[in-house]
Design an enzyme around this catalytic site. Sequence first.
Site, PDB file in Angstrom:
ATOM      1  CB  SER A 111      -0.882  -0.013   1.252  1.00  0.00           C
ATOM      2  OG  SER A 111      -1.547   1.219   1.367  1.00  0.00           O
ATOM      3  CB  SER A 112       0.498   4.619  -1.513  1.00  0.00           C
ATOM      4  OG  SER A 112      -0.766   4.935  -0.983  1.00  0.00           O
ATOM      5  CB  CYS A 113      -0.679   4.242   3.821  1.00  0.00           C
ATOM      6  SG  CYS A 113      -1.176   2.572   4.175  1.00  0.00           S
ATOM      7  CE1 TYR A 140      -2.911  -2.645   6.318  1.00  0.00           C
ATOM      8  CE2 TYR A 140      -1.640  -0.777   5.513  1.00  0.00           C
ATOM      9  CZ  TYR A 140      -2.513  -1.818   5.277  1.00  0.00           C
ATOM     10  OH  TYR A 140      -2.986  -2.037   4.005  1.00  0.00           O
ATOM     11  CE  LYS A 144      -1.240  -5.230   3.719  1.00  0.00           C
ATOM     12  NZ  LYS A 144      -1.640  -6.236   2.731  1.00  0.00           N
ATOM     13  N   PRO A 167      -0.498  -0.183  -4.284  1.00  0.00           N
ATOM     14  CG  PRO A 167      -2.365  -1.538  -4.121  1.00  0.00           C
ATOM     15  CD  PRO A 167      -0.997  -1.356  -3.566  1.00  0.00           C
ATOM     16  CG  HIS A 183      -9.276   3.843   3.746  1.00  0.00           C
ATOM     17  ND1 HIS A 183      -9.498   2.533   3.420  1.00  0.00           N
ATOM     18  CD2 HIS A 183      -8.078   3.869   4.397  1.00  0.00           C
ATOM     19  CE1 HIS A 183      -8.474   1.797   3.835  1.00  0.00           C
ATOM     20  NE2 HIS A 183      -7.606   2.572   4.435  1.00  0.00           N
ATOM     21  CG  ASP A 273      -4.287  17.322   8.336  1.00  0.00           C
ATOM     22  OD1 ASP A 273      -5.528  17.180   8.224  1.00  0.00           O
ATOM     23  OD2 ASP A 273      -3.711  18.413   8.241  1.00  0.00           O
TER      24      ASP A 273
HETATM   25  N1  LIG Z   1      -8.495  -0.036   0.671  1.00  0.00           N
HETATM   26  C1  LIG Z   1      -7.473   0.657   0.211  1.00  0.00           C
HETATM   27  O1  LIG Z   1      -7.537   1.886   0.022  1.00  0.00           O
HETATM   28  C2  LIG Z   1      -6.164  -0.043  -0.093  1.00  0.00           C
HETATM   29  C3  LIG Z   1      -5.100   0.732  -0.581  1.00  0.00           C
HETATM   30  C4  LIG Z   1      -3.902   0.103  -0.870  1.00  0.00           C
HETATM   31  C5  LIG Z   1      -3.756  -1.254  -0.665  1.00  0.00           C
HETATM   32  N2  LIG Z   1      -4.803  -1.976  -0.197  1.00  0.00           N
HETATM   33  C6  LIG Z   1      -4.585  -3.402   0.052  1.00  0.00           C
HETATM   34  O2  LIG Z   1      -5.587  -4.181  -0.583  1.00  0.00           O
HETATM   35  C7  LIG Z   1      -5.847  -5.353   0.195  1.00  0.00           C
HETATM   36  C8  LIG Z   1      -7.333  -5.511   0.415  1.00  0.00           C
HETATM   37  O3  LIG Z   1      -7.887  -4.336   0.989  1.00  0.00           O
HETATM   38  P1  LIG Z   1      -9.462  -4.056   0.944  1.00  0.00           P
HETATM   39  O4  LIG Z   1      -9.617  -2.589   0.946  1.00  0.00           O
HETATM   40  O5  LIG Z   1     -10.112  -4.886  -0.093  1.00  0.00           O
HETATM   41  O6  LIG Z   1      -9.907  -4.572   2.386  1.00  0.00           O
HETATM   42  P2  LIG Z   1     -11.335  -5.125   2.827  1.00  0.00           P
HETATM   43  O7  LIG Z   1     -12.401  -4.616   1.934  1.00  0.00           O
HETATM   44  O8  LIG Z   1     -11.448  -4.840   4.284  1.00  0.00           O
HETATM   45  O9  LIG Z   1     -11.208  -6.692   2.598  1.00  0.00           O
HETATM   46  C9  LIG Z   1     -10.361  -7.469   3.384  1.00  0.00           C
HETATM   47  C10 LIG Z   1     -10.570  -8.922   3.017  1.00  0.00           C
HETATM   48  O10 LIG Z   1      -9.673  -9.690   3.829  1.00  0.00           O
HETATM   49  C11 LIG Z   1     -10.417 -10.742   4.426  1.00  0.00           C
HETATM   50  N3  LIG Z   1      -9.842 -11.111   5.720  1.00  0.00           N
HETATM   51  C12 LIG Z   1      -9.373 -10.303   6.693  1.00  0.00           C
HETATM   52  N4  LIG Z   1      -8.965 -11.037   7.747  1.00  0.00           N
HETATM   53  C13 LIG Z   1      -9.172 -12.339   7.408  1.00  0.00           C
HETATM   54  C14 LIG Z   1      -8.941 -13.559   8.055  1.00  0.00           C
HETATM   55  N5  LIG Z   1      -8.381 -13.635   9.279  1.00  0.00           N
HETATM   56  N6  LIG Z   1      -9.290 -14.704   7.423  1.00  0.00           N
HETATM   57  C15 LIG Z   1      -9.870 -14.671   6.194  1.00  0.00           C
HETATM   58  N7  LIG Z   1     -10.088 -13.536   5.516  1.00  0.00           N
HETATM   59  C16 LIG Z   1      -9.741 -12.380   6.117  1.00  0.00           C
HETATM   60  C17 LIG Z   1     -11.816 -10.185   4.602  1.00  0.00           C
HETATM   61  O11 LIG Z   1     -12.736 -11.231   4.752  1.00  0.00           O
HETATM   62  P3  LIG Z   1     -13.729 -11.269   6.018  1.00  0.00           P
HETATM   63  O12 LIG Z   1     -14.590 -10.054   5.880  1.00  0.00           O
HETATM   64  O13 LIG Z   1     -14.436 -12.562   5.869  1.00  0.00           O
HETATM   65  O14 LIG Z   1     -12.824 -11.194   7.230  1.00  0.00           O
HETATM   66  C18 LIG Z   1     -11.978  -9.438   3.287  1.00  0.00           C
HETATM   67  O15 LIG Z   1     -12.370 -10.338   2.268  1.00  0.00           O
HETATM   68  C19 LIG Z   1      -5.040  -5.198   1.476  1.00  0.00           C
HETATM   69  O16 LIG Z   1      -3.874  -5.962   1.380  1.00  0.00           O
HETATM   70  C20 LIG Z   1      -4.686  -3.742   1.521  1.00  0.00           C
HETATM   71  O17 LIG Z   1      -3.469  -3.524   2.158  1.00  0.00           O
HETATM   72  C21 LIG Z   1      -6.018  -1.407   0.087  1.00  0.00           C
END
Ligand SMILES: NC(=O)c1ccc[n+]([C@@H]2O[C@H](COP(=O)([O-])OP(=O)(O)OC[C@H]3O[C@@H](n4cnc5c(N)ncnc54)[C@H](OP(=O)(O)O)[C@@H]3O)[C@@H](O)[C@H]2O)c1
Length: 316
Positions: A111-113, A140, A144, A167, A183, A273
């Site tokens: 992640s960019s963060c 976090y 990561k 991303p 977010h 911020d």
């Molecule tokens: N959101 C952003 O802005 C962003 C930006 C940059 C990178 N990313 C990266 O993208 C990835 C996904 O992010 P997202 O935004 O899609 O998050 P999200 O919507 O919260 O989805 C997280 C997923 O992980 C699963 N999960 C979490 N803990 C689990 C566990 N113990 N066992 C099984 N499944 C588990 C969740 O399933 P359950 O609900 O069943 O737990 C869900 O399917 C991450 O690696 C994040 O670092 C996200």
Amino acid sequence: MAEANLRYSPRVYVAGNTGMVGSAICRKMSAENYCVIKPSTRVDLTNQNDVNQMVSELRPDWIFLAAARVGGIHANSTYPADFVYVNLMIECNLIRAAFENDVKKLLFLGSSCIYPRNCPQPIKEEYLLSDYLEPSNKPYAIAKIAGIIMAQSFSSQYGCNYISVMPSNLYGPYDNFDLKESHVIPALLRKTHEAKMSGASYVEIWGTGRPFREFLHVDDLADACLFLMRNYDSPELINIGSGYDQTVFELARIIKEVVGYQGEIRFNPAMPDGTPRKLLDISRLKALGWNPSISLRDGLRLTYRWYLENENVARK
Ligand SMILES: NC(=O)c1ccc[n+]([C@@H]2O[C@H](COP(=O)([O-])OP(=O)(O)OC[C@H]3O[C@@H](n4cnc5c(N)ncnc54)[C@H](OP(=O)(O)O)[C@@H]3O)[C@@H](O)[C@H]2O)c1
């Protein structure tokens, strides 16, 4: 259709398929006629035995590692233990299980963060670990970064083809609209929508509104992830972003317009911020031939429409 059937079609497992990123990758893979496989019931990815068993039964060729404990500033500072523990366990278990089960390719999502707080801008991939991290999401970020190093280490020691992407801030369908977890975009969309519905005269937003942020629609991200699975075989990080940023103030103005809210946007400078600016340098990705296609305004319109149509099932 004929072309899709002729192409080598790997069995694909998307860890985190119910989340915003995982579901977008599944939609993209299904639209491209890939064979997307998943366990019949939810597997707790922090449990090593269960993960080993699942991967050995599913036998995927490709894994997208999009499962993680994710959240905004409030969630990161309230649940630091969960953020470091859950993310480390998921990465350890899935990367090791991929190796033991001869998974041909794995894509890990950073992640960019997790770049240092005061990086030169735009942020190049080589700036990772070059300075101090943003304190509010350190657990976090450390987890990561460990995942990236793990993917790179398996690649260098065992010759695995594990790639890691960085991303920028993402948004879109299936985002988390829970105000304590979310977010900036889902939080602002929901608050502005509720202010419109209740006739409130203003919406309050955390911070000064001055930080610059870059956003990418999650369908663009999914497109880039598939592009990289097909065309990129290096353990070197690769940024995925839109290539431009704007202030949170400007974002709030566009959201107000998209939602059709007539009230006022007020900033609360007493609240944090976060990082002052976070714009990714996406020249490495562009040089490979990929470009984003969804503008921020169009992406926000699509996301708001999704929220209105799914208000009762959205996480909030
Ligand atoms: N959101 C952003 O802005 C962003 C930006 C940059 C990178 N990313 C990266 O993208 C990835 C996904 O992010 P997202 O935004 O899609 O998050 P999200 O919507 O919260 O989805 C997280 C997923 O992980 C699963 N999960 C979490 N803990 C689990 C566990 N113990 N066992 C099984 N499944 C588990 C969740 O399933 P359950 O609900 O069943 O737990 C869900 O399917 C991450 O690696 C994040 O670092 C996200």
